[in-house]
Design an enzyme around this catalytic site. Sequence first.
Site, PDB file in Angstrom:
ATOM      1  N   LYS A  74       0.858  -1.193   0.000  1.00  0.00           N
ATOM      2  CA  LYS A  74       0.000   0.000   0.000  1.00  0.00           C
ATOM      3  C   LYS A  74       0.891   1.240   0.000  1.00  0.00           C
ATOM      4  CE  LYS A  74      -4.277   1.347   2.381  1.00  0.00           C
ATOM      5  NZ  LYS A  74      -5.021   1.188   3.639  1.00  0.00           N
TER       6      LYS A  74
HETATM    7  O1  G3P Z   1      -7.763   2.295   5.439  1.00  0.00           O
HETATM    8  C1  G3P Z   1      -8.010   3.579   5.007  1.00  0.00           C
HETATM    9  C2  G3P Z   1      -9.378   4.127   5.318  1.00  0.00           C
HETATM   10  O2  G3P Z   1     -10.334   3.131   5.183  1.00  0.00           O
HETATM   11  C3  G3P Z   1      -9.463   4.908   6.594  1.00  0.00           C
HETATM   12  O3  G3P Z   1     -10.786   5.145   7.009  1.00  0.00           O
HETATM   13  O4  G3P Z   1     -12.413   5.901   8.699  1.00  0.00           O
HETATM   14  O5  G3P Z   1      -9.965   6.443   9.005  1.00  0.00           O
HETATM   15  O6  G3P Z   1     -11.311   7.591   7.255  1.00  0.00           O
HETATM   16  P1  G3P Z   1     -11.134   6.323   8.048  1.00  0.00           P
END
Ligand code: G3P
Length: 215
Positions: A87
């Site tokens: 990633k």
């Molecule tokens: O893994 C990346 C993403 O899904 C993060 O989500 O909820 O931290 O904006 P969030």
Amino acid sequence: MKFFIDTANLAQIKEAQDLGVLDGVTTNPSLMAKEGIKGQDNIMKHYVDICNITTGDVSAEVIATDFDGMVREGEMLADLHPRIVVKIPMIREGLKAIKYFSDKGIKTNCTLVFSAGQALLAAKAGASYVSPFVGRLDDISQDGMDLIDDIRTIYDNYGYETEILAASIRHPLHIVQCAKLAADVITAPLSAIIALLNHPLTDKGLAQFLADAKK
Ligand code: G3P
């Protein structure tokens, strides 16, 4: 549409795997820190533990922000397990690293994508997955679903094979909206996946069936 779980929590990954609908896992440095995983050896071991629970792709994020560092870290991650996906953030050096890994046949997930232009670049560099962050766009009053729609149109226009992995999913409606827009993958917390199960009429109907069965 594939379902990935967005966590580094082994118990939740196992629970999702046991549900029978899990196609993969995504992690990020914040999710690893949330589980208290510290130090390179522990982090590497944790990725292998995740790979041993799920049968799908597992995204493991590089920390370096320069090309050489990303390549070094990414190669180390890719060597851990055949289903590790490297990633890489959508920055200039990251784009070069994605192209490098793509040329070597190593899968990548281009993360922190917030615009259609970024997604177009990721596809041109040969990213296996692109991760538009739906919820974080919603957080700043932009409709994250518009981005999914735009990327779908652009990728279909040119036949790009990069899979749209809708990330930063916050609730079950996000998942349904992504499915309507033909995202290839969603990655969500276990709570959002489980919430898809629920409907009050299902509970009411089942209670009635069980009551009638006793008569
Ligand atoms: O893994 C990346 C993403 O899904 C993060 O989500 O909820 O931290 O904006 P969030």
